[in-house]
Design an enzyme around this catalytic site. Sequence first.
Site, PDB file in Angstrom:
ATOM      1  N   ARG A 186      -1.792  12.081   3.217  1.00  0.00           N
ATOM      2  CA  ARG A 186      -0.583  12.751   2.717  1.00  0.00           C
ATOM      3  C   ARG A 186      -0.704  13.113   1.249  1.00  0.00           C
ATOM      4  O   ARG A 186      -1.321  12.393   0.466  1.00  0.00           O
ATOM      5  CB  ARG A 186       0.636  11.837   2.870  1.00  0.00           C
ATOM      6  CG  ARG A 186       1.169  11.757   4.289  1.00  0.00           C
ATOM      7  CD  ARG A 186       2.485  11.036   4.336  1.00  0.00           C
ATOM      8  NE  ARG A 186       2.377   9.731   3.697  1.00  0.00           N
ATOM      9  CZ  ARG A 186       3.403   9.084   3.177  1.00  0.00           C
ATOM     10  NH1 ARG A 186       4.602   9.624   3.186  1.00  0.00           N
ATOM     11  NH2 ARG A 186       3.234   7.898   2.645  1.00  0.00           N
ATOM     12  N   SER A 220      -5.797   2.666   0.660  1.00  0.00           N
ATOM     13  CA  SER A 220      -5.431   1.437   1.376  1.00  0.00           C
ATOM     14  C   SER A 220      -6.610   0.736   2.038  1.00  0.00           C
ATOM     15  O   SER A 220      -6.647   0.561   3.266  1.00  0.00           O
ATOM     16  CB  SER A 220      -4.350   1.763   2.399  1.00  0.00           C
ATOM     17  OG  SER A 220      -3.309   2.417   1.750  1.00  0.00           O
ATOM     18  N   ASP A 226      -1.846   0.189  -0.740  1.00  0.00           N
ATOM     19  CA  ASP A 226      -0.497   0.495  -0.233  1.00  0.00           C
ATOM     20  C   ASP A 226       0.480  -0.674  -0.384  1.00  0.00           C
ATOM     21  O   ASP A 226       1.680  -0.484  -0.586  1.00  0.00           O
ATOM     22  CB  ASP A 226      -0.530   1.008   1.220  1.00  0.00           C
ATOM     23  CG  ASP A 226      -1.349   0.143   2.158  1.00  0.00           C
ATOM     24  OD1 ASP A 226      -1.975  -0.832   1.701  1.00  0.00           O
ATOM     25  OD2 ASP A 226      -1.383   0.453   3.372  1.00  0.00           O
TER      26      ASP A 226
HETATM   27  C1  BGC Z   1      -6.776  -2.728   4.433  1.00  0.00           C
HETATM   28  C2  BGC Z   1      -5.780  -2.985   3.337  1.00  0.00           C
HETATM   29  C3  BGC Z   1      -4.488  -2.242   3.615  1.00  0.00           C
HETATM   30  C4  BGC Z   1      -3.988  -2.556   5.024  1.00  0.00           C
HETATM   31  C5  BGC Z   1      -2.710  -1.817   5.370  1.00  0.00           C
HETATM   32  C6  BGC Z   1      -6.162  -3.000   5.804  1.00  0.00           C
HETATM   33  O1  BGC Z   1      -7.050  -2.628   6.797  1.00  0.00           O
HETATM   34  O2  BGC Z   1      -7.916  -3.531   4.261  1.00  0.00           O
HETATM   35  O3  BGC Z   1      -6.286  -2.631   2.076  1.00  0.00           O
HETATM   36  O4  BGC Z   1      -3.541  -2.613   2.666  1.00  0.00           O
HETATM   37  O5  BGC Z   1      -4.973  -2.232   5.961  1.00  0.00           O
HETATM   38  O6  BGC Z   1      -2.868  -0.447   5.283  1.00  0.00           O
END
Ligand code: BGC
Length: 451
Positions: free
Chosen positions: A81, A145, A199
């Site tokens: 996004r 994320s 995130d």
């Molecule tokens: C990632 C995290 C992320 C989470 C939610 C996980 O697979 O390692 O960094 O915050 O997913 O998106």
Amino acid sequence: MHRGKKRTPNDPCSFLSELEKSFELTREHLEEIILEFHHEMKRGLSGKESSLKMLPAFIDRACGKEEGKFMALDLGGTNFRVLQVDLSGDGKARKEHEEKYVIPKAIMHGTGVKLFDFIAQSIKQFIIYNNIGLENKINLGFTFSFPMKQSNISTGILINWTKGFTAKGVIGADVAKLLTTALKKHRLGNIEVAALANDTVGTLAAKSYEDHDCDMGIIFGTGTNACYREKISNIKKLKSSSEKGYMLINTEWGNFNKIRMTKYDVILDEATNNPGEQRMEKMISGMYLGEIARLILEEMIEDKCLFAKGKAKFSKGDFKTEHMSLIESDDSDKLLKIAEYLEGIGISDTSFEEREILKRVCGIVSKRAARISAAAISAIVTWMDPHLEHKHTIAIDGMLYEKYPHFRQLVAATLKEIHKDASEKINLTRAKDGSGIGVAVVAAVAALYRQ
Ligand code: BGC
């Protein structure tokens, strides 16, 4: 690992009671998880080997006075996004524009250069479509994320991919640099990467912009993770650990690996492209719950405990968490919504008992997910505040929490089971779009620091 005893075939009752036992987490199990969690948190904060990476985010929560216009990118699921966010300085954030771009599979699994080219091209489209001028510098916040090691707010080195991403050449590289290079290549040099955040960090930042008691951010979505507010003096692995103040820590709790696995967890894990990693995520998050349930259903079909009359089959990838959600939301007397779903995938003439079994299997899998989630929340809150003396607002985002029937209620009930009345100090709140708005807040907090 829990392996079942020999069962009589064709006996759904004994299958289900064994299944229930292997997925059960008693109060004692939960207490053990909490203890192990604390142990791993401590090790992670001091830089020792731990399944919890405990990654410093080089930012604290917001104070609500941050302001400015920011572009925000959100990369972490199947969609990418781009947003334009305006922070008015009074705790209010407004999304001015937002566009979604589906990441083609070939890009997710291709090269890093192609992935960042795709991101830059999407930004270009966003700018043209929304008539955004490029004369002035644009400050950009990037929600990335995945586990990344930061040494300041605007750089971050990818440690490993999760959630099915495998793009080559990114692990070990600074993702802000990769993005900046791609932006320049696409004549978007006026866009400056001002902040990089997970995130969960964005979710906490976005909530704290309006609620100053917020000290934890969680995602229950495709993946799962949490961040919280830590005293800098407790982050022993930081050179600046003698400093006063607080910093957000991205725990990367999805990788916690001290929860007993069932045989289904083992099979699922071995078939992923990151075996041995993200063990807790593989028991909790939207990307995996459907597959756990599917493995159970396949075994029941093979054992003639389910759909023994026909040729039912659930192939890999066919049964998703959305289907579990639909099944568990069927509260009709005859479970007709489930019947309709089954007909749609070619399994017709099912009995009420069979539909009930399907619902029960989904319930067993999702209940364990919710109870593990509650134990993990409890572990972090009691790490910050062992006797629950203060109020904690916990900002939670993600489809599983928002949409999955009973998930929220089960998390809250388990927290009550663990903490009794003191659980009232834990205020679980929904945070809409932390990964979009949140990183704009993070960029604005960073700008205030710089001033
Ligand atoms: C990632 C995290 C992320 C989470 C939610 C996980 O697979 O390692 O960094 O915050 O997913 O998106």
